[in-house]
Design a protein around this motif. Structure first.
Motif, PDB file in Angstrom:
ATOM      1  N   GLY A 195      23.001   8.686 -37.553  1.00 30.67           N
ATOM      2  CA  GLY A 195      23.148   7.147 -37.869  1.00 30.67           C
ATOM      3  C   GLY A 195      24.749   6.661 -37.889  1.00 30.67           C
ATOM      4  N   PHE A 196      24.925   5.722 -38.869  1.00 28.72           N
ATOM      5  CA  PHE A 196      26.459   5.376 -38.848  1.00 28.72           C
ATOM      6  C   PHE A 196      27.250   6.089 -40.232  1.00 28.72           C
ATOM      7  N   VAL A 197      26.850   6.920 -40.682  1.00 18.33           N
ATOM      8  CA  VAL A 197      27.430   7.641 -41.871  1.00 18.33           C
ATOM      9  C   VAL A 197      28.811   8.115 -41.586  1.00 18.33           C
ATOM     10  N   ARG A 198      29.028   8.728 -40.424  1.00 16.65           N
ATOM     11  CA  ARG A 198      30.365   9.291 -40.028  1.00 16.65           C
ATOM     12  C   ARG A 198      31.369   8.144 -39.879  1.00 16.65           C
ATOM     13  N   GLU A 199      30.825   7.050 -39.188  1.00 13.72           N
ATOM     14  CA  GLU A 199      31.714   5.798 -39.126  1.00 13.72           C
ATOM     15  C   GLU A 199      32.145   5.347 -40.383  1.00 13.72           C
ATOM     16  N   GLN A 200      31.162   5.115 -41.265  1.00 13.78           N
ATOM     17  CA  GLN A 200      31.591   4.694 -42.645  1.00 13.78           C
ATOM     18  C   GLN A 200      32.354   5.486 -43.260  1.00 13.78           C
ATOM     19  N   PHE A 201      32.205   6.918 -43.283  1.00 11.69           N
ATOM     20  CA  PHE A 201      32.807   7.776 -44.053  1.00 11.69           C
ATOM     21  C   PHE A 201      34.335   7.809 -43.460  1.00 11.69           C
ATOM     22  N   CYS A 202      34.628   7.937 -42.272  1.00  7.91           N
ATOM     23  CA  CYS A 202      35.871   7.863 -41.973  1.00  7.91           C
ATOM     24  C   CYS A 202      36.591   6.697 -42.051  1.00  7.91           C
ATOM     25  N   ASP A 203      36.003   5.464 -41.976  1.00  5.70           N
ATOM     26  CA  ASP A 203      36.643   4.067 -42.358  1.00  5.70           C
ATOM     27  C   ASP A 203      37.178   4.051 -43.984  1.00  5.70           C
ATOM     28  N   TYR A 204      36.107   4.590 -44.715  1.00 12.88           N
ATOM     29  CA  TYR A 204      36.626   4.818 -46.068  1.00 12.88           C
ATOM     30  C   TYR A 204      37.515   5.817 -46.486  1.00 12.88           C
ATOM     31  N   MET A 205      37.688   6.974 -45.641  1.00 11.27           N
ATOM     32  CA  MET A 205      38.783   8.029 -45.849  1.00 11.27           C
ATOM     33  C   MET A 205      39.974   7.601 -45.447  1.00 11.27           C
ATOM     34  N   PHE A 206      40.210   7.175 -44.222  1.00  4.95           N
ATOM     35  CA  PHE A 206      41.620   6.475 -43.774  1.00  4.95           C
ATOM     36  C   PHE A 206      41.982   5.048 -44.602  1.00  4.95           C
ATOM     37  N   GLN A 207      41.129   4.361 -44.918  1.00  3.76           N
ATOM     38  CA  GLN A 207      41.458   3.067 -45.901  1.00  3.76           C
ATOM     39  C   GLN A 207      42.159   3.719 -47.232  1.00  3.76           C
ATOM     40  N   GLN A 208      41.476   4.666 -47.888  1.00  3.89           N
ATOM     41  CA  GLN A 208      41.952   5.309 -49.175  1.00  3.89           C
ATOM     42  C   GLN A 208      43.245   6.029 -48.849  1.00  3.89           C
ATOM     43  N   ALA A 209      43.456   6.473 -47.545  1.00  2.12           N
ATOM     44  CA  ALA A 209      44.754   7.311 -47.256  1.00  2.12           C
ATOM     45  C   ALA A 209      45.930   6.275 -47.055  1.00  2.12           C
ATOM     46  N   VAL A 210      45.604   5.255 -46.726  1.00  3.28           N
ATOM     47  CA  VAL A 210      46.554   4.319 -46.475  1.00  3.28           C
ATOM     48  C   VAL A 210      47.046   3.815 -47.867  1.00  3.28           C
ATOM     49  N   LYS A 211      45.853   3.239 -48.695  1.00  4.07           N
ATOM     50  CA  LYS A 211      46.263   2.999 -50.109  1.00  4.07           C
ATOM     51  C   LYS A 211      46.971   3.913 -50.907  1.00  4.07           C
ATOM     52  N   THR A 212      46.622   5.122 -50.683  1.00  2.00           N
ATOM     53  CA  THR A 212      47.375   6.262 -51.529  1.00  2.00           C
ATOM     54  C   THR A 212      48.437   6.770 -50.947  1.00  2.00           C
ATOM     55  N   ASP A 213      48.797   6.535 -49.524  1.00  2.00           N
ATOM     56  CA  ASP A 213      49.888   7.090 -48.881  1.00  2.00           C
ATOM     57  C   ASP A 213      49.785   8.535 -48.774  1.00  2.00           C
ATOM     58  N   ASN A 214      48.525   8.841 -48.400  1.00  2.00           N
ATOM     59  CA  ASN A 214      48.159  10.304 -47.996  1.00  2.00           C
ATOM     60  C   ASN A 214      48.609  10.587 -46.514  1.00  2.00           C
ATOM     61  N   LYS A 215      49.830  11.280 -46.603  1.00  2.00           N
ATOM     62  CA  LYS A 215      50.488  11.436 -45.137  1.00  2.00           C
ATOM     63  C   LYS A 215      49.661  12.653 -44.418  1.00  2.00           C
ATOM     64  N   VAL A 216      49.198  13.650 -45.048  1.00  2.00           N
ATOM     65  CA  VAL A 216      48.425  14.833 -44.604  1.00  2.00           C
ATOM     66  C   VAL A 216      47.300  14.371 -43.806  1.00  2.00           C
TER      67      VAL A 216
END
Length: 385
Positions: free
Chosen positions: A211-232
């Protein structure tokens, strides 16, 4: 793995000195050491001492022992290797013939001596010492509430973390519980990725799901990375590749590795080559069964007809305790190579290797149909009836 010294005579007897540098090197060593070999390595031994007053005490000393190997134990999750045997060389702390178990340690050299070094073992040493053969693929296989974080090395698939979170069903007009649980699940998966994946080594991270689990997860992960400035995560965003899998269980990883987009990204890795070879075998078995054989006797007959184009064989067959049986598999590999065939040795710790083991551990894709072998089998079965 680092090769320190190699002394092998013309009669194939001799010894090699190696230094395991990575956890995976223990798996290679497990496939090198066989019952009857002699192993020399540094180890810890508990020694009893008697003082001048007669009191007995014990202390642990580091010493170097040479054992005649009797048993080998490998822990695939911890990548630890223990070798049990009897001491065959004079030592001030250990009597001749006394039992001892050596736990091989990273970055400490050991010397392995054999009466017969065969081509399969020597090839494994070459592969283990080749720096290009490193852990270069990671995978996150997931579905809602379940995820496995795996490292796909050339020799094994290691499950580094399993994340399980109970996700309540969506209710009419109230999805807050479901959404909160899903967010908590995604956050735990992101933490596991950061903890277990070394982006300096890994070339590609597969995110596989139905299904769409991978898309939703990747969207969440990179949104959080932008918010927390996760450079890695942000710097390695291009390494993440989304692919389909039927579930979040480890066995679904084979589907992800079969995906054509993944195969093109991983074209230089052994894992992708194994998966493709097995996939080609299944297709051949379905469409041209006269060109796809499995089982040792059938494959040997096909080899006698010089018909084998690709031999698929599991490395666990070379760990067989019976020397004659092991030599039979080695002869088969050597013969296929001599006849210009391709040999793919599958790791029994890979998902593809596990599947090959269900097909007796040895299979072959043929250059041309050999229907007479199938006919022979049919005749013998009718005679038995």
């Amino acid at each position: 793995m680092k090769l320190v010294r190699k002394d092998i005579e013309k009669d194939s007897a001799g010894q090699v000195t190696l230094v395991p540098e990575e956890p995976e090197d223990m798996w290679h060593t497990y496939n090198l050491v066989q019952v009857g070999d002699s192993l020399r390595a540094s180890t810890i031994r508990k020694v009893q001492t008697e003082s001048s007053t007669g009191s007995v005490g014990s202390n642990r000393v580091r010493t170097t022992l040479t054992l005649s190997v009797e048993a080998i134990d490998f822990d695939s999750q911890a990548c630890q290797l223990r070798v049990k045997g009897t001491n065959i060389q004079e030592n001030e702390y250990v009597k001749m013939g006394a039992y001892h178990t050596i736990e091989l340690e990273p970055n400490r050299q050991f010397t392995l001596a054999k009466k017969q070094w065969d081509s399969v073992v020597l090839e494994r040493i070459e592969q283990a010492c080749d720096p290009a053969w490193s852990a270069d693929v990671a995978a996150v296989v997931m579905q809602e509430g379940l995820a496995h974080i795996c490292l796909v090395t050339p020799s094994m698939t290691l499950t580094r973390a399993k994340v399980e979170v109970n996700i309540p069903r969506k209710r009419k007009g109230n999805c807050s519980q479901h959404d909160r649980a899903l967010e908590r699940f995604y956050e735990q998966v992101v933490q596991a990725i950061q903890r277990h994946i070394n982006f300096d080594v890994v070339k590609c991270v597969l995110v596989a799901s139905p299904g769409f689990v991978r898309e939703q997860f990747c969207d969440y992960m990179f949104q959080q990375a932008v918010k927390t400035d996760n450079k890695v995560l942000l710097e390695n965003r291009s390494k993440f590749l989304q692919v389909h899998a039927s579930s979040g269980h480890k066995y679904s990883l084979k589907e992800a590795l079969c995906d054509p987009t993944v195969a093109s990204r991983l074209s230089d890795t052994k894992a992708a080559g194994e998966v493709k070879a097995l996939d080609d075998f299944y297709k051949m078995l379905q469409h041209e069964p006269d060109r796809a054989f499995y089982g040792l006797k059938q494959v040997e007959k096909a080899n006698e007809a010089m018909a084998i184009d690709t031999l698929l064989i599991s490395d666990e067959l070379f760990r067989h305790q019976d020397v004659a049986t092991r030599s039979r598999y080695v002869r088969l590999v050597d013969s296929v190579k001599d006849n210009a065939g391709t040999v793919r040795i599958f790791s029994s710790l890979h998902v593809s290797g596990e599947q090959l083991s269900q097909l007796t551990g040895v299979a072959a894709i043929l250059r041309f149909p050999v229907p007479e072998l199938s006919d022979q089998e049919d005749d013998s079965s009718s005679e038995e009836d």
